[in-house]
Design a protein around this motif. Structure first.
Motif, short mmCIF file in Angstrom:
data_model
loop_
_atom_site.label_atom_id
_atom_site.label_comp_id
_atom_site.label_asym_id
_atom_site.label_seq_id
_atom_site.Cartn_x
_atom_site.Cartn_y
_atom_site.Cartn_z
N ARG A 112 0.83 -1.21 0.00
CA ARG A 112 0.00 0.00 0.00
C ARG A 112 0.86 1.26 0.00
O ARG A 112 0.52 2.25 -0.66
CB ARG A 112 -0.93 -0.03 1.21
N ALA A 113 1.96 1.23 0.73
CA ALA A 113 2.85 2.39 0.76
C ALA A 113 3.44 2.66 -0.62
O ALA A 113 3.54 3.81 -1.07
CB ALA A 113 3.98 2.17 1.77
N MET A 114 3.79 1.58 -1.34
CA MET A 114 4.35 1.76 -2.68
C MET A 114 3.28 2.23 -3.66
O MET A 114 3.56 3.04 -4.56
CB MET A 114 5.00 0.47 -3.14
N ALA A 115 2.06 1.76 -3.50
CA ALA A 115 0.97 2.24 -4.35
C ALA A 115 0.75 3.73 -4.14
O ALA A 115 0.50 4.48 -5.09
CB ALA A 115 -0.31 1.46 -4.07
N ASN A 116 0.84 4.17 -2.89
CA ASN A 116 0.65 5.59 -2.58
C ASN A 116 1.77 6.47 -3.14
O ASN A 116 1.58 7.68 -3.32
CB ASN A 116 0.55 5.79 -1.06
N ARG A 117 2.92 5.86 -3.40
CA ARG A 117 4.03 6.61 -4.02
C ARG A 117 3.87 6.70 -5.53
O ARG A 117 4.69 7.29 -6.21
CB ARG A 117 5.37 5.93 -3.70
#
Length: 334
Positions: A112-117
Motif C-alpha cells: 500500500r505504501a508503494m501504491a501511494n508513491r
C-alpha cells in the motif's frame, strides 16, 4: 456529497475480488464479457469513480519501480536486487526497495505504501501471491510481476518469474535416490505458498518412488533448528535432508552438529540457491543453483516492457536450474 464506493467497496457489492473488478473496468483479459458488462453496469449504478491520480499516471510516469523481497537476511535476495536495480537503472528508472521480513501484515503495508508513491510498477517475492495480487490491484492499475511465487498465483492479469520448482525438487530427490537414500526429509519454510507447492511436489515424487515423505517445517531459525534436531534424534531419522534454501541448509549443519551427526557420513544435505558462500561450508554444500540475478533482471525488463506497451513474450517464466553436486551428499551409512 458522496463520491461513491471505492474499488474494494464495489467488489464487495458485486461479490467478486477487487482484482476481477479492476480487470473488468480496465479492459484486461481474464474475465468474461458477461462479467465485464455486469461490473460496468453496477459501477455506473453505484456512482463509482476511479482514482483520478491513478488515471493521470497512465500518461505521467514517476520513473520509479518497487521491489519487495521476503527476507534480506537471505543473501540470495541481494543478487535478485542487483539484477533488478541494474536493469531498471539502465533504462532510466529508480528503484524503491522494501522487505516483508516474512510478515504478511508488513507485506500488505509495504504494498500500500508503494501504491501511494504512485510507482510505475512493482515486483514482489510474495508470502502469498493471491493476497498480494488482490492488495496491489485494489490500490493501483500499474503492472506487477510476482517473483519466486507459487504457480497457483498466476493469472492472465499478472506476470511471474521464478526458477523451475519441479526441476529443482526432482533433481534433488533423484540425486539422493541414486545414492541409495530411502529416508529423505524436506525442510520447508512454513507459511510460504511457494514452499507449500514444493512440499506437494516432494510428496508426489516420493510416492512415485514408493517411499514415505518426511516434511519438517518452521517459520523462524530457532524453531527450524529445534525441529530438525528432534527429527534427527529419532531412531528412524532421515538419512538425507533437502532444504528450501541454502540459508536453511546452514541451519541443518548446526542441527546435525548438535545431534552428533557427521555430514555426509551420517546425514546428506541438499540446499537451494547456490549462495556464494555455500561452497565454503565444511563440507561444501550440494545445492540447486538458481540464477537470482537473471530473475531480477528479467522481472525489471518485463515491467518496463509492459509500461512501454510491448507484447511480453512468455509472461510466466520458469528459468532452468542446475544441481551442483559437492561434498555434503554421499551414500547412506546404514
Amino acid at each position: 456529497m458522496s463520491s461513491g464506493p471505492t474499488l474494494k467497496g464495489l467488489a464487495a457489492i458485486i461479490g467478486i475480488s477487487p482484482t476481477a473488478v479492476s480487470m473488468a473496468l480496465n479492459g484486461r483479459p481474464g474475465v468474461s464479457d458477461e462479467l465485464r458488462e455486469r461490473v460496468r453496469a453496477v459501477a455506473e449504478e453505484q456512482g463509482y469513480r476511479p482514482n483520478f491520480a491513478a488515471r493521470a499516471l497512465r500518461v505521467e510516469r514517476s520513473n520509479m519501480l518497487g521491489l519487495i523481497s521476503r527476507n534480506l537476511s537471505n543473501p540470495g535476495y541481494l543478487r535478485l536486487i542487483d539484477g533488478f536495480s541494474g536493469a531498471a537503472e539502465e533504462r532510466g528508472y529508480q528503484v524503491l526497495i522494501a522487505t516483508s521480513d516474512l510478515d504478511q501484515a508488513r507485506e500488505t503495508n509495504m504494498i500500500r505504501a508503494m501504491a501511494n508513491r504512485h510507482l510505475d510498477g512493482l515486483a514482489i517475492a510474495p508470502i502469498d501471491g493471491e493476497a498480494v495480487l488482490e492488495t496491489w490491484q485494489g490500490e493501483s492499475d500499474r503492472p506487477v510481476v510476482l517473483v519466486n511465487a507459487a504457480r497457483g498465483a498466476r493469472s492472465s492479469a499478472v506476470m511471474s518469474i521464478r526458477g523451475d520448482a519441479a526441476q529443482a525438487v526432482r533433481s534433488a530427490v533423484d540425486h539422493l535416490l541414486g545414492l541409495g537414500h530411502r529416508r529423505i526429509g524436506l525442510l520447508a519454510n512454513a507459511g510460504l505458498s511457494s514452499a507449500s507447492e514444493r512440499v506437494s511436489l516432494f510428496r508426489r515424487m516420493m510416492k512415485g518412488a514408493g517411499l514415505p515423505s518426511r516434511v519438517i517445517s518452521g517459520s523462524t531459525a530457532d524453531e527450524t533448528v529445534k525441529r530438525v534436531v528432534r527429527a534427527l534424534a529419532r531412531p528412524d531419522r532421515p538419512t538425507a535432508v533437502i532444504t528450501d534454501s541454502d540459508l536453511l541448509a546452514h541451519y541443518v549443519y548446526d542441527a546435525a552438529a548438535e545431534a552428533g551427526l557427521r555430514i555426509p557420513h551420517d546425514l546428506s544435505v541438499v540446499g537451494h540457491d547456490d549462495l556464494p558462500t555455500s561452497h565454503l561450508l565444511a563440507p561444501a554444500l550440494t545445492t540447486v543453483a538458481v540464477d537470482r540475478f537473471e530473475i531480477g533482471r528479467q522481472a525489471a525488463t518485463m515491467l518496463i516492457g509492459t509500461l512501454n506497451g510491448d507484447e511480453i513474450e512468455r509472461p510466466h517464466r520458469e528459468l532452468p536450474v542446475e544441481l551442483r553436486v559437492r561434498n555434503s551428499t554421499a551414500r547412506p551409512s546404514d
